[in-house]
Scaffold this active site. Structure first.
Site, PDB file in Angstrom:
ATOM      1  CB  CYS A 269      -0.879   0.035   1.257  1.00  0.00           C
ATOM      2  SG  CYS A 269      -1.897  -1.376   1.492  1.00  0.00           S
TER       3      CYS A 269
HETATM    4  N1  SAJ Z   1       6.403   2.458   8.702  1.00  0.00           N
HETATM    5  C1  SAJ Z   1       7.414   3.311   9.123  1.00  0.00           C
HETATM    6  N2  SAJ Z   1       7.114   4.290  10.009  1.00  0.00           N
HETATM    7  C2  SAJ Z   1       5.840   4.467  10.488  1.00  0.00           C
HETATM    8  C3  SAJ Z   1       4.826   3.592  10.040  1.00  0.00           C
HETATM    9  C4  SAJ Z   1       5.123   2.595   9.145  1.00  0.00           C
HETATM   10  O1  SAJ Z   1       8.564   3.184   8.706  1.00  0.00           O
HETATM   11  O2  SAJ Z   1       5.621   5.364  11.311  1.00  0.00           O
HETATM   12  C5  SAJ Z   1       6.723   1.414   7.728  1.00  0.00           C
HETATM   13  C6  SAJ Z   1       6.416   0.021   8.223  1.00  0.00           C
HETATM   14  O3  SAJ Z   1       7.539  -0.552   8.865  1.00  0.00           O
HETATM   15  C7  SAJ Z   1       6.099  -0.725   6.927  1.00  0.00           C
HETATM   16  C8  SAJ Z   1       5.481   0.357   6.047  1.00  0.00           C
HETATM   17  O4  SAJ Z   1       5.892   1.610   6.601  1.00  0.00           O
HETATM   18  O5  SAJ Z   1       7.263  -1.206   6.314  1.00  0.00           O
HETATM   19  C9  SAJ Z   1       3.967   0.295   5.972  1.00  0.00           C
HETATM   20  O6  SAJ Z   1       3.526   0.232   7.299  1.00  0.00           O
HETATM   21  P1  SAJ Z   1       1.960   0.374   7.654  1.00  0.00           P
HETATM   22  O7  SAJ Z   1       1.827   0.308   9.119  1.00  0.00           O
HETATM   23  O8  SAJ Z   1       1.413   1.534   6.954  1.00  0.00           O
HETATM   24  O9  SAJ Z   1       1.377  -1.002   7.113  1.00  0.00           O
HETATM   25  P2  SAJ Z   1       0.495  -1.338   5.864  1.00  0.00           P
HETATM   26  O10 SAJ Z   1       1.246  -1.273   4.613  1.00  0.00           O
HETATM   27  O11 SAJ Z   1      -0.166  -2.623   6.196  1.00  0.00           O
HETATM   28  O12 SAJ Z   1      -0.541  -0.156   5.830  1.00  0.00           O
HETATM   29  C10 SAJ Z   1      -1.866  -0.400   6.131  1.00  0.00           C
HETATM   30  C11 SAJ Z   1      -2.602   0.564   5.274  1.00  0.00           C
HETATM   31  N3  SAJ Z   1      -3.969   0.157   5.175  1.00  0.00           N
HETATM   32  C12 SAJ Z   1      -4.575   0.252   3.979  1.00  0.00           C
HETATM   33  O13 SAJ Z   1      -4.042   0.652   2.978  1.00  0.00           O
HETATM   34  C13 SAJ Z   1      -5.988  -0.198   3.947  1.00  0.00           C
HETATM   35  C14 SAJ Z   1      -2.515   1.971   5.820  1.00  0.00           C
HETATM   36  O14 SAJ Z   1      -3.531   2.781   5.212  1.00  0.00           O
HETATM   37  C15 SAJ Z   1      -2.699   2.021   7.298  1.00  0.00           C
HETATM   38  O15 SAJ Z   1      -2.481   3.362   7.726  1.00  0.00           O
HETATM   39  C16 SAJ Z   1      -1.694   1.125   7.967  1.00  0.00           C
HETATM   40  O16 SAJ Z   1      -2.007  -0.217   7.531  1.00  0.00           O
HETATM   41  C17 SAJ Z   1      -1.789   1.208   9.482  1.00  0.00           C
HETATM   42  O17 SAJ Z   1      -2.220   2.265   9.972  1.00  0.00           O
HETATM   43  O18 SAJ Z   1      -1.366   0.246  10.130  1.00  0.00           O
END
Ligand code: SAJ
Length: 433
Positions: A269
């Site tokens: 995403c």
């Molecule tokens: N990450 C960082 N720093 C942060 C947050 C995340 O480096 O502060 C990294 C994570 O390690 C990962 C990547 O970014 O590698 C994505 O992390 P994520 O928590 O956003 O996980 P996703 O990809 O599963 O994102 C989903 C998304 N959901 C949808 O698209 C429906 C996103 O919109 C959500 O915000 C996210 O989950 C969430 O909040 O957990």
């Protein structure tokens, strides 16, 4: 009475879900639980056979349990579209090596529907797409059937918001935004989602607004992560622990939303969705400099983490080539087995380019790991780079680092106890700390 009518009398109607992954499968379970006759269309026969035996092909405890209690008939043929009232597309929308959007799966799913669609059907797109895909890409394909949108069938977009591994927010309770080409299509879509969801259903003024909603949600996250990743590089030079500074800033009870620096941004995403908007806006003559810069910063983090290690080793008079490096974690996020766009892939490539000797351990990817467990990796290595903050790594007994002679720890997720590691006489470097 035809099949559709027969099934309709016994159920709320027939729903076909195209794409049975992290998005499509929970939706199929929910539709079945709420009284729809559910068919699924996938590409992977192995996964389809598992689903037909009520066994989940995904590493997700909740879906494993759910599948045992519902009925989904999965297959690879699009024939079942003929008998469906509602068809929901949940296929991947990836980018290629050059980060160009790849609408191939969307186009082939839409083509499959076109060949089998009937009057009166509602077609809903849930995959994340940029504004314009429904009207500029899907609609022309669908209307080649001779059927007219708004008159003979309806086309809507309800962007998925699945968050893998999230124990609080799930397909049942996450609020959803819906947009459609026509008022009738919007009403039908809102009615459908209200019949399966506990969360609120928010009608948007247009299908483009619905497409744009999801894209800005994830672009928002990407730019905020890039913000703290750039700060991490700056504070590294200033000798300030950014992790503590963000914790301090988070005490502000309003107008601050913490994001955390790390070894990179993975998943299907966050690192992908902004490119869909960047490319479509470019076609209309707008250059998203800010979104592109955020992508550049986040894409630079895996190399940044490896270079931190190189600098420390050089300072110790050691070379990476003669050091065995342990990479902890392959998944892009903690406690899930998902490697898509994972920063670990870039970390491993940089290490290989620098001819490092690498060991890998991820409890969710034992088949890709070079050691059976964490202890074996620690015994074999002199330095470690943590890429995934799996609980197993966070909970590890740090004394083992000393016991096995680990000299340097690069904590790519700032999740280990910095003070304790330093006390053990081990060099600790986080991202921004
Ligand atoms: N990450 C960082 N720093 C942060 C947050 C995340 O480096 O502060 C990294 C994570 O390690 C990962 C990547 O970014 O590698 C994505 O992390 P994520 O928590 O956003 O996980 P996703 O990809 O599963 O994102 C989903 C998304 N959901 C949808 O698209 C429906 C996103 O919109 C959500 O915000 C996210 O989950 C969430 O909040 O957990």
């Amino acid at each position: 009475m035809n099949m559709r009518k027969k099934v309709k009398n016994k159920t709320k109607g027939i729903v076909t879900i195209i794409g049975l992954g992290y998005v499509g499968l929970p939706l199929a379970c929910l539709c079945s639980e709420k009284g729809y006759k559910v068919y699924g269309i996938g590409k992977d026969r192995k996964k389809i056979n598992l689903i037909n035996k009520n066994v989940s092909p995904l590493q997700d405890k909740e879906i494993e349990e759910w599948l045992k209690k519902v009925k989904i008939e999965a297959g690879i043929s699009f024939d079942i579209v003929k008998r469906s009232d509602i068809i929901v597309i949940c296929v991947p929308t990836p980018v290629d090596e050059q980060y160009n959007p790849d609408l191939g799966p969307v186009k082939s799913a839409t083509e499959g529907i076109r060949k089998n669609m009937k009057r009166g059907q509602l077609i809903i797109m849930e995959s994340t797409i940029n504004p314009g895909v429904c009207e500029e890409v899907m609609l022309p394909i669908l209307e080649k059937s001779g059927l007219k949108a708004g008159k003979d069938f309806d086309l809507a977009h309800c962007p998925e918001r699945i968050n893998p591994g999230d124990s609080k927010w799930n397909v049942r309770n996450i609020p959803r935004c819906v947009g459609a080409l026509s008022k009738k299509g919007l009403d039908k879509s809102v009615k459908f989602y209200k019949s399966i969801l506990e969360g609120s259903v928010i009608p948007m003024k247009s299908i483009k607004e619905a497409e744009a909603t999801k894209i800005i949600e994830n672009s928002f996250r990407d730019v905020n992560i890039a913000f703290v990743n750039e700060l991490a590089k700056s504070f590294e030079k200033l000798g300030i622990d950014l992790f503590n500074v963000i914790k301090g800033a988070s005490t502000k009870p309003f107008a601050f939303m913490p994001h955390w620096p790390g070894v990179g941004v993975g998943g299907h995403c966050i690192p992908v969705d902004p490119y869909y908007l960047i490319e479509r806006a470019k076609m209309s003559g707008f250059d998203h400099k800010f979104l592109k810069l955020a992508r550049e910063i986040n894409n630079s983090m895996p190399a940044y983490a490896v270079n931190l290690l190189v600098k420390i080793l050089n300072h110790l008079g050691k070379a990476l080539k003669t050091t065995r490096v342990g990479v902890l974690g392959l998944s892009y996020k903690p406690d899930v087995g998902d490697i898509r766009e994972s920063p670990s892939l870039k970390v491993l490539k940089h290490l290989k380019d620098l001819e490092a000797n690498v060991e890998i351990y991820d409890p969710y990817f034992l088949e890709k790991s070079t050691t059976k467990n964490l202890d074996e990796l620690l015994k074999k290595c002199q330095v470690i780079i943590l890429v995934t903050n799996h609980n197993e790594f966070i909970d590890m007994d740090l004394a083992k680092l000393k016991k096995y002679g680990i000299k340097v720890v690069i904590d790519g997720r700032n999740c280990l106890n910095k003070e304790k590691i330093i006390k053990l006489g081990i060099i600790y470097k986080g991202i921004g700390r």
